[in-house]
Scaffold this active site. Sequence first.
Site, short mmCIF file in Angstrom:
data_model
loop_
_atom_site.label_atom_id
_atom_site.label_comp_id
_atom_site.label_asym_id
_atom_site.label_seq_id
_atom_site.Cartn_x
_atom_site.Cartn_y
_atom_site.Cartn_z
N GLU A 66 0.29 0.06 -14.88
CA GLU A 66 -0.64 1.19 -14.87
C GLU A 66 -1.83 1.01 -13.92
O GLU A 66 -2.96 1.33 -14.29
CB GLU A 66 -1.18 1.43 -16.29
CG GLU A 66 -0.09 1.76 -17.29
CD GLU A 66 -0.59 1.83 -18.73
OE1 GLU A 66 -0.16 2.73 -19.44
OE2 GLU A 66 -1.42 0.97 -19.12
C1 TNX Z 1 0.55 1.07 -22.46
S1 TNX Z 1 2.45 -1.02 -22.12
C2 TNX Z 1 -0.04 -0.06 -21.95
C3 TNX Z 1 -1.15 -0.69 -22.67
C4 TNX Z 1 -1.55 0.10 -23.88
C5 TNX Z 1 -0.32 0.60 -24.60
C6 TNX Z 1 -0.62 1.31 -25.88
C7 TNX Z 1 1.64 -1.36 -20.96
C8 TNX Z 1 2.26 -2.29 -20.04
N1 TNX Z 1 0.45 -0.77 -20.87
O1 TNX Z 1 -2.24 -0.89 -21.82
O2 TNX Z 1 -2.30 -0.72 -24.70
O3 TNX Z 1 0.37 1.46 -23.74
O4 TNX Z 1 0.53 1.59 -26.61
#
Ligand code: TNX
Length: 524
Positions: free
Chosen positions: A338
Amino acid sequence: MIKKRTLSRIISVMIIAVILFQISCKPETPTDLTKENVIPKPLTVAATGDYFCLGKKASIYIQEETDELKSIAEYLAGRLRPATGFPLEIKAVSGTPGKGNIYLTLSGADASLGDEGYSLTITKKLVTIAANKSAGLFNGIQTLRQLLPANIEMSSVQDLDWHIPGGTITDYPAYNYRGVMLDVTRHFFTVEEVKRVIDLVSVYKINHLHLHLSDDQGWRVEIKSWPNLALYGGKTEVGGGVGGSYTQEQYGELVKYADAHFVTIVPEIDMPGHTNAALASYPDLNISGKATELYTGTEVGFSTLATKKEITYKFVEDVFRELASMTSGPYLHIGGDESHVTKKEDYIPFVERVQDIVIKLGKTPIGWDEISLGKLRPGSVAQYWSSAENANKAVSQGAKLLMSPASRAYIDMKYDSTTAIGYTWAGLIEVDKAYNWDPATLEPGIGRENIIGIEAALWTETITNMEEIEFLTFPRLPGLAEVGWSHSSLRNWDEYKIRLGNHAKRFNALEINYYPSKLVPWVE
Ligand code: TNX
């Protein structure tokens, strides 16, 4: 000459002694090893119909007095002493020990059991766990715990007969990597809390604990060359609470504790996104050259390291060098998810260079599936969480995958719409949904040969204490552990849910705050 009366007295005393012995070891129900409720389900189980009784004279025998065997025997004794009240001395023996004992041995196991497999043989006379490596003995011990009455998990002496049904179990895992991830950034959890997580997941043969150590909301481990990361970046957490961080000493203590439970810690420093805590601690890491404010919200994807500045790579190297020196396992997790505000043309060279830094430190990089947008270095592992396209990109580069599909393995999702904590973005995950999938057939193009294992992920935006950790972890984690350990042809929800229902007594004895799903026939 013995008088007739004396002789008949001796005989009656002997008869009473035999009766007493039988009573003290009499099972209430017929014993059948194949009907036991072991999770994860073992590969093969053959029953004999008789049973072993663990009595107060039992000792734990090891085949020789090595530190390795002594410490694993000590672990077993530590699990069995509180509820039995038995001394369970540890002794070395050459040859087979006598009646009524437990025997741990690293010789005579079949090579096909590998490093983590074991055989557990229960006769009237002896319980034997044989394995090639101590990890296998440890796994056999977890099975043995589950074959004893559930009250073996109590912390005070129980007045019970400690029977184990007779037969032989041979067992080894389908996948070498069976993990759980704990996010200690969104909310901070203490060393004691993390140790309890290790205690509870190792019952189910989980062998990796991935610690998500840095994110926008907090930096959780001391880095001596960049002290503000923990001192300032660790000050707070989601909701504005006090946060916290582990000193290197405390972190080392965690690694040691995990190692003693055959759990490998996988430390993650998430980058180039999810870095606000670092950006707030050191202005130089920012594109603007100005420090950001500490962040206590729950948004994702707004932060980025300055990928074009050399100081950023000095930072990455320093952090991973210090972490590597405290890491006993092969992996360093580089995050990579992300990074919505990092330009793609900056993101790709960044994750490539960071992999090289990790490899130079003698470690293996793991990153979230987005890292496959760049070139994966030989040996690098991609952790599949949301994008099948990225996962396939990793496979086409010859990389292996760690499987954490959010819709199955994200145990921060709610069970159903009434669950008070947790998220829903990846769907509701009832206990059957977390269990009912096969990593090797989940996504087209991804097969068994591409997969090192599975990992359950517990993000903690909505989780503030141990009770809540336990509630979302249990009972989904035992099911995910079975997905990773038990060969898929052996797995079936309708059969599994009966076994799981029988673990309620164990959850209670271990004081686990579990979710009593209506899909499971709980036996309390
Ligand atoms: C996505 S999963 C994220 C996290 C969040 C999570 C909450 C991922 C690699 N990144 O930063 O905490 O969703 O469910």
